[in-house]
Design a protein around this motif. Structure first.
Motif, mmCIF file in Angstrom:
data_model
loop_
_atom_site.group_PDB
_atom_site.id
_atom_site.type_symbol
_atom_site.label_atom_id
_atom_site.label_comp_id
_atom_site.label_asym_id
_atom_site.label_seq_id
_atom_site.Cartn_x
_atom_site.Cartn_y
_atom_site.Cartn_z
ATOM 1 N N THR A 294 0.828 -1.212 0.000
ATOM 2 C CA THR A 294 0.000 0.000 0.000
ATOM 3 C C THR A 294 0.863 1.263 0.000
ATOM 4 O O THR A 294 0.429 2.307 -0.478
ATOM 5 C CB THR A 294 -0.927 0.031 1.229
ATOM 6 O OG1 THR A 294 -0.140 -0.084 2.423
ATOM 7 C CG2 THR A 294 -1.937 -1.113 1.171
ATOM 8 N N ASN A 295 2.057 1.180 0.550
ATOM 9 C CA ASN A 295 3.011 2.295 0.521
ATOM 10 C C ASN A 295 3.959 2.075 -0.659
ATOM 11 O O ASN A 295 4.693 1.081 -0.682
ATOM 12 C CB ASN A 295 3.792 2.346 1.835
ATOM 13 C CG ASN A 295 4.733 3.541 1.909
ATOM 14 O OD1 ASN A 295 5.178 4.073 0.906
ATOM 15 N ND2 ASN A 295 5.028 3.969 3.126
ATOM 16 N N PRO A 296 4.004 2.972 -1.644
ATOM 17 C CA PRO A 296 4.783 2.707 -2.861
ATOM 18 C C PRO A 296 6.274 2.531 -2.625
ATOM 19 O O PRO A 296 6.954 1.878 -3.414
ATOM 20 C CB PRO A 296 4.503 3.936 -3.739
ATOM 21 C CG PRO A 296 4.042 5.001 -2.800
ATOM 22 C CD PRO A 296 3.315 4.282 -1.703
ATOM 23 N N TRP A 297 6.811 3.092 -1.541
ATOM 24 C CA TRP A 297 8.246 2.968 -1.290
ATOM 25 C C TRP A 297 8.637 1.537 -0.927
ATOM 26 O O TRP A 297 9.828 1.178 -1.006
ATOM 27 C CB TRP A 297 8.676 3.922 -0.173
ATOM 28 C CG TRP A 297 8.521 5.371 -0.563
ATOM 29 C CD1 TRP A 297 7.571 6.240 -0.117
ATOM 30 C CD2 TRP A 297 9.322 6.097 -1.494
ATOM 31 N NE1 TRP A 297 7.728 7.471 -0.710
ATOM 32 C CE2 TRP A 297 8.805 7.412 -1.556
ATOM 33 C CE3 TRP A 297 10.429 5.774 -2.283
ATOM 34 C CZ2 TRP A 297 9.352 8.402 -2.371
ATOM 35 C CZ3 TRP A 297 10.981 6.754 -3.104
ATOM 36 C CH2 TRP A 297 10.445 8.048 -3.139
ATOM 37 N N TRP A 298 7.670 0.693 -0.560
ATOM 38 C CA TRP A 298 7.976 -0.704 -0.255
ATOM 39 C C TRP A 298 8.305 -1.519 -1.504
ATOM 40 O O TRP A 298 8.809 -2.643 -1.399
ATOM 41 C CB TRP A 298 6.816 -1.353 0.501
ATOM 42 C CG TRP A 298 6.833 -1.046 1.964
ATOM 43 C CD1 TRP A 298 6.050 -0.160 2.646
ATOM 44 C CD2 TRP A 298 7.701 -1.631 2.940
ATOM 45 N NE1 TRP A 298 6.366 -0.137 3.977
ATOM 46 C CE2 TRP A 298 7.385 -1.044 4.197
ATOM 47 C CE3 TRP A 298 8.717 -2.584 2.891
ATOM 48 C CZ2 TRP A 298 8.043 -1.375 5.364
ATOM 49 C CZ3 TRP A 298 9.371 -2.920 4.066
ATOM 50 C CH2 TRP A 298 9.026 -2.322 5.279
ATOM 51 N N PHE A 299 8.024 -0.962 -2.685
ATOM 52 C CA PHE A 299 8.411 -1.678 -3.903
ATOM 53 C C PHE A 299 9.934 -1.825 -4.006
ATOM 54 O O PHE A 299 10.426 -2.774 -4.637
ATOM 55 C CB PHE A 299 7.886 -0.950 -5.143
ATOM 56 C CG PHE A 299 6.431 -1.194 -5.424
ATOM 57 C CD1 PHE A 299 6.014 -2.357 -6.038
ATOM 58 C CD2 PHE A 299 5.475 -0.248 -5.077
ATOM 59 C CE1 PHE A 299 4.667 -2.590 -6.300
ATOM 60 C CE2 PHE A 299 4.129 -0.459 -5.337
ATOM 61 C CZ PHE A 299 3.730 -1.638 -5.945
#
Length: 543
Positions: free
Chosen positions: A393-398
């Motif tokens: 849900t948090n894009p930085w976790w990609f």
């Protein structure tokens, strides 16, 4: 450990080849869209192109094996890529849809004659229609910003008379697609894309074949050669992106001329390297029976099907990963300000933190686990990666999740290319590489097609969850099928361990080979010294 100068030209090829294609291949869908091709037609193009590899990869390998013209086929593939990618810059844009607001073309006073002037001067009328086979096709639209003034001679003198540029009539029943297919500009663009993909698949087949011919028994060193392609790809994507942004500042749109120049320069240099590559000329044998047995050997077929399963997962990732990232980022923050930065970081992580180390370690991993077990690990890596994408849900976790790109792609690509080389009969190396490569690249098209259907119907995260779960189930089925084959055919166990045992023996074979080469070098040096001494004795005698 010293530099292996014998393989240095192959490393140079990988670096230059990916430095040449990296500036453009990443942006090809964007460039195609920018030239006026609708989004669904762009998706259709990238669904069709991977299936081209079924023909080009197998036929290129078969031609190279039959004629033993590996260098000529290799050079043809690189040349076709360079010509097609360079010509792409000069293909004209498609006419815009008529529904799009296009700037009118102002006509000078006196251009419209009484016969061409509308009696009531409407805001706009279709004009310049032609009839072909009884069907009327609007070619342009006349636009009047105000009623035209006429002079005493009946000529229109209003300077605001204007005519729009030719446009495509769009409709909701798929007519837009047929209008696009009817444009010669589209087919010029498609020919360039088709040519670059044919050159791309041909070049991959030949570079892997030639690389394994140069490596000989040291197949486990393949990753150490291929890693330079990843380095070139990462550097070129960064360099091209910066140059395109700089050059496009005053253009009003993205102008990819710097990327085209980089492509032409590096691929031209690669042509020189390929032309001077020194590799053993393979034997030509009439091994149809042997080749058929190798292709349909049941364990080889199982690995071949697994290569296709990997291709499906890669097709979904290559087509929809960044789209999913954008969707998640906009849900997290509607005006997410760091999207371009995030996409650039993801490419950097995949290239330098995932592919580079795992390509370097792939030989040791395959040596320790064997081809089948390495395949199983990579399939689990793909499954875990896709399922984690679905939960973000948090894009930085990609960014941390993309480290699994090494466990998945970084292991499996060296694995199936090395496996194809190990099972190929003499004289059919390029054909076997073509079969495995065609299976992989055609499956990426299936992944993009199926992923598109699921993406449209279920959304991005559900799509990645379904494909990830299916990949995990297939990984378990693959391991179970291999275990069953090994149990039912004890002799196969020894044969399969050949992938592990063979790798175990590669180091010893390579060491023996290096010792023999060193002995030959020492003998050659002794011969030179002896000849030099004899020549000195002869000169002294003459004097």
């Amino acid at each position: 450990m010293g530099i292996d100068w014998r393989m240095f030209p192959m490393k140079m090829h990988y670096f230059l080849r990916f430095m040449g294609t990296g500036p453009l291949t990443v942006f090809l869908p964007v460039i195609t869209r920018q030239k006026g091709v609708p989004a669904r037609v762009v998706g259709g193009i990238w669904t069709v192109l991977p299936f081209v590899s079924l023909v080009t990869k197998i036929s290129a390998g078969a031609i190279a094996d039959y004629t033993r013209g590996h260098r000529a086929v290799f050079l043809t593939g690189v040349s076709l890529m360079m010509i097609s990618l360079t010509a792409l810059y000069w293909t004209p844009d498609l006419p815009p849809p008529c529904s799009d607001p296009t700037p009118p073309l102002t006509l000078p006073p006196g251009t419209l004659t009484p016969s061409s002037q509308p009696p009531t001067a409407p805001r706009s009328v279709d004009a310049l229609t032609t009839t072909e086979g009884g069907r009327s096709e609007p070619k342009a639209r006349v636009v009047f910003t105000e009623p035209p003034n006429t002079g005493q001679d009946g000529m229109a003198t209003n300077s605001s008379d204007a005519i729009s540029l030719p446009c495509l009539e769009a409709s909701n029943d798929g007519g837009e697609v047929w209008e696009v297919l009817g444009c010669y500009e589209f087919w010029l663009l498609f020919v360039c894309l088709f040519g670059q993909y044919c050159g791309h698949t041909t070049g991959i087949t030949m570079q892997e074949t030639v690389c394994f011919q140069m490596l000989g028994e040291a197949r486990h060193k393949y990753g150490a050669q291929r890693v330079w392609g990843t380095v070139g790809l990462g550097l070129s994507a960064i360099l091209a992106g910066a140059l395109v942004d700089w050059y496009s500042k005053a253009q009003g749109h993205q102008d990819y001329l710097p990327a085209h120049i980089l492509t032409a320069v590096f691929l031209a240099a690669d042509l020189v390297v390929v032309a001077r590559l020194q590799f053993p000329r393979p034997e030509r044998k009439d091994g149809a029976k042997v080749r058929h047995g190798a292709q349909w050997w049941i364990r080889v077929l199982l690995v071949l099907v697994s290569t296709g399963a990997v291709g499906v997962a890669c097709g979904l990732l290559w087509t929809f990963e960044f789209i999913l990232v954008e969707d998640v980022a906009r849900r997290w923050q509607p005006q997410f300000p760091h999207l371009k930065l995030l996409l650039g970081l993801l490419m950097g992580v995949q290239c330098f933190l995932a592919e580079v180390p795992f390509f370097l370690l792939a030989g040791r991993i395959i040596t320790r686990l064997g081809h089948v077990s390495a395949f199983f690990v990579s399939l689990l890596g793909f499954s875990l990666r896709l399922c984690l994408y679905a939960a973000i849900t948090n894009p930085w976790w990609f960014i941390p999740v993309d480290l699994l790109h090494g466990v998945s792609f970084g292991i499996v690509y060296p694995c199936f290319t090395a496996y194809a080389s190990s099972v190929s009969p003499k004289g059919a190396e390029a054909t076997t590489q073509g079969i495995f490569g065609a299976t992989f690249f055609a499956s990426t098209g299936v992944g993009g097609l199926v992923g598109g259907w699921l993406f449209q119907g279920l959304g991005g995260q559900q799509t990645f969850l379904i494909v990830g779960a299916a990949t995990g189930v297939y990984a378990l089925a693959f391991a179970g099928a291999h275990a069953l084959l090994t149990h039912c055919r004890p002799g196969a166990k020894t044969a399969e361990k050949g992938s592990s045992a063979e790798c175990e023996g590669l180091r010893a074979q390579t060491k023996r080979r290096e010792e023999e080469e060193e002995e030959e070098a020492m003998e050659a040096e002794e011969v030179l010294k002896r000849r030099h001494k004899e020549s000195q004795i002869t000169e002294d005698g003459v004097s």
